[in-house]
Design an enzyme around this catalytic site. Structure first.
Site, PDB file in Angstrom:
ATOM      1  N   LYS A  13      -1.581  -8.357 -15.183  1.00  0.00           N
ATOM      2  CA  LYS A  13      -0.824  -6.895 -15.492  1.00  0.00           C
ATOM      3  C   LYS A  13       0.759  -7.039 -14.809  1.00  0.00           C
ATOM      4  CE  LYS A  13      -3.922  -4.254 -13.460  1.00  0.00           C
ATOM      5  NZ  LYS A  13      -4.939  -5.056 -12.981  1.00  0.00           N
ATOM      6  N   ARG A  88      -7.202   4.244 -11.485  1.00  0.00           N
ATOM      7  CA  ARG A  88      -8.442   3.380 -11.087  1.00  0.00           C
ATOM      8  C   ARG A  88      -9.630   4.154 -11.072  1.00  0.00           C
ATOM      9  NH1 ARG A  88      -5.462  -1.364  -7.830  1.00  0.00           N
ATOM     10  NH2 ARG A  88      -5.819  -3.133  -9.161  1.00  0.00           N
ATOM     11  N   ARG A 123      -2.893 -17.621  -6.822  1.00  0.00           N
ATOM     12  CA  ARG A 123      -1.666 -16.703  -6.581  1.00  0.00           C
ATOM     13  C   ARG A 123      -1.073 -16.428  -5.270  1.00  0.00           C
ATOM     14  NH1 ARG A 123      -2.486 -10.351  -8.185  1.00  0.00           N
ATOM     15  NH2 ARG A 123      -4.306 -10.358  -6.706  1.00  0.00           N
ATOM     16  N   ARG A 158      -2.520 -13.375  -0.718  1.00  0.00           N
ATOM     17  CA  ARG A 158      -2.795 -11.985  -0.385  1.00  0.00           C
ATOM     18  C   ARG A 158      -4.223 -11.940   0.281  1.00  0.00           C
ATOM     19  NH1 ARG A 158      -2.433  -7.975  -5.494  1.00  0.00           N
ATOM     20  NH2 ARG A 158      -4.268  -7.343  -4.610  1.00  0.00           N
ATOM     21  N   ARG A 170     -13.997  -6.555  -5.849  1.00  0.00           N
ATOM     22  CA  ARG A 170     -13.104  -5.981  -6.591  1.00  0.00           C
ATOM     23  C   ARG A 170     -13.090  -6.034  -8.041  1.00  0.00           C
ATOM     24  NH1 ARG A 170      -8.498  -9.556  -4.776  1.00  0.00           N
ATOM     25  NH2 ARG A 170      -7.258  -8.477  -6.196  1.00  0.00           N
TER      26      ARG A 170
HETATM   27  P1  AMP Z   1      -3.618  -4.473  -6.642  1.00  0.00           P
HETATM   28  O1  AMP Z   1      -2.300  -4.840  -6.121  1.00  0.00           O
HETATM   29  O2  AMP Z   1      -3.203  -3.520  -7.704  1.00  0.00           O
HETATM   30  O3  AMP Z   1      -4.591  -5.377  -6.846  1.00  0.00           O
HETATM   31  O4  AMP Z   1      -4.372  -3.410  -5.401  1.00  0.00           O
HETATM   32  C1  AMP Z   1      -4.552  -3.832  -4.268  1.00  0.00           C
HETATM   33  C2  AMP Z   1      -5.535  -2.774  -3.512  1.00  0.00           C
HETATM   34  O5  AMP Z   1      -4.644  -1.703  -3.522  1.00  0.00           O
HETATM   35  C3  AMP Z   1      -6.588  -2.561  -4.506  1.00  0.00           C
HETATM   36  O6  AMP Z   1      -7.803  -3.586  -4.227  1.00  0.00           O
HETATM   37  C4  AMP Z   1      -7.061  -1.096  -3.910  1.00  0.00           C
HETATM   38  O7  AMP Z   1      -7.711  -1.274  -2.540  1.00  0.00           O
HETATM   39  C5  AMP Z   1      -5.701  -0.528  -3.556  1.00  0.00           C
HETATM   40  N1  AMP Z   1      -5.138   0.208  -4.747  1.00  0.00           N
HETATM   41  C6  AMP Z   1      -4.169  -0.083  -5.589  1.00  0.00           C
HETATM   42  N2  AMP Z   1      -4.101   0.823  -6.575  1.00  0.00           N
HETATM   43  C7  AMP Z   1      -4.946   1.900  -6.508  1.00  0.00           C
HETATM   44  C8  AMP Z   1      -5.519   3.000  -7.319  1.00  0.00           C
HETATM   45  N3  AMP Z   1      -5.061   3.592  -8.430  1.00  0.00           N
HETATM   46  N4  AMP Z   1      -6.766   3.661  -6.526  1.00  0.00           N
HETATM   47  C9  AMP Z   1      -7.312   3.179  -5.523  1.00  0.00           C
HETATM   48  N5  AMP Z   1      -7.138   2.148  -4.892  1.00  0.00           N
HETATM   49  C10 AMP Z   1      -6.002   1.296  -5.268  1.00  0.00           C
END
Ligand code: AMP
Length: 213
Positions: A13, A88, A123, A158, A170
């Site tokens: 994304k 989410r 990544r 990460r 996840r």
């Molecule tokens: P991402 O970088 O988008 O994969 O997000 C990394 C982490 O941030 C996720 O695994 C969640 O722990 C937290 N996170 C990001 N966006 C959300 C959201 N909308 N709701 C809840 N947790 C989030």
């Protein structure tokens, strides 16, 4: 215009968004709740310390924290926006609509689970600006190994990509908490398009959906 690229973690994304924002110039911006969370983690604020525990375990950060960050950030947006990684949960989606924020388009990105796992191994991200690169495949290598092309920051894997059990967690959380939002959006009359995000034409296809809708 408000567009939500939607899909499991590591579907690409963020990559699609950053390509289109670069191509379409200054009419677009991305709102990434997770980038805001990472700033809080880096600054070691109380929100950051709480959020880090969930993020490192592959769990979702509580809705109350996420909504506060999202609503603040969205109020300051002045352009067309992509929501990166939001909503989410159904509760987040409902709160967004109740706040009068209605997306014009949701683009559901499809990728095989094996590809998702492979991307997590591949990544690396900039610890300063968050830009992602690949460390194994030739798709998006940094010009100088370990250094961000954009800002010169250090590139690292990460925390939540390092351990495959966290990556799988996840994905489970996505299936249970996030995927049902698609049906919720459809029942709320929001346009949902599907596209394969692993093919060679994905970049163009994504741009076309954004510009022609
Ligand atoms: P991402 O970088 O988008 O994969 O997000 C990394 C982490 O941030 C996720 O695994 C969640 O722990 C937290 N996170 C990001 N966006 C959300 C959201 N909308 N709701 C809840 N947790 C989030």
């Amino acid at each position: 215009m408000k567009v939500i690229p939607f899909g499991p973690p590591n579907t690409g994304k963020g990559t699609r968004i950053s390509e289109v924002v670069e191509e379409l110039g200054d009419q677009w911006e991305a709102i990434s709740v997770s980038s805001e969370l990472k700033k809080e983690v880096k600054a070691q604020t109380s929100i950051g310390q709480e959020a880090k525990r969930y993020m490192d375990a592959g769990e979702l950060v509580p809705d109350s924290i996420i909504l506060k960050i999202f609503l603040e950030r969205v109020q300051n947006a002045t352009k067309n926006v992509f929501f990166d990684g939001f909503p989410r949960t159904i509760a987040q989606a409902k709160a967004m609509l109740e706040a009068g924020i209605k997306p014009d388009l949701v683009i559901s990105l499809q990728v095989d689970q094996e590809v998702v796992l492979q991307r997590a191994r591949d990544r690396i991200v900039c610890t300063a600006c968050g830009e992602s690169y690949t460390k194994i495949s030739p798709f998006k290598r940094a010009k100088t190994e370990g250094i961000c092309d954009k800002c010169g920051g250090e590139l690292r894997q990460r925390n939540d990509d390092l351990d495959e059990s966290v990556v799988r967690r996840r994905l489970e959380v996505y299936e249970k908490e996030t995927k049902p939002i698609l049906e919720f959006f459809e029942s709320a009359g929001i346009k949902v398009c599907q596209m394969d995000n692993s093919g060679p034409n994905a970049r163009e296809e994504f741009k076309k959906l954004v510009t022609e809708n």
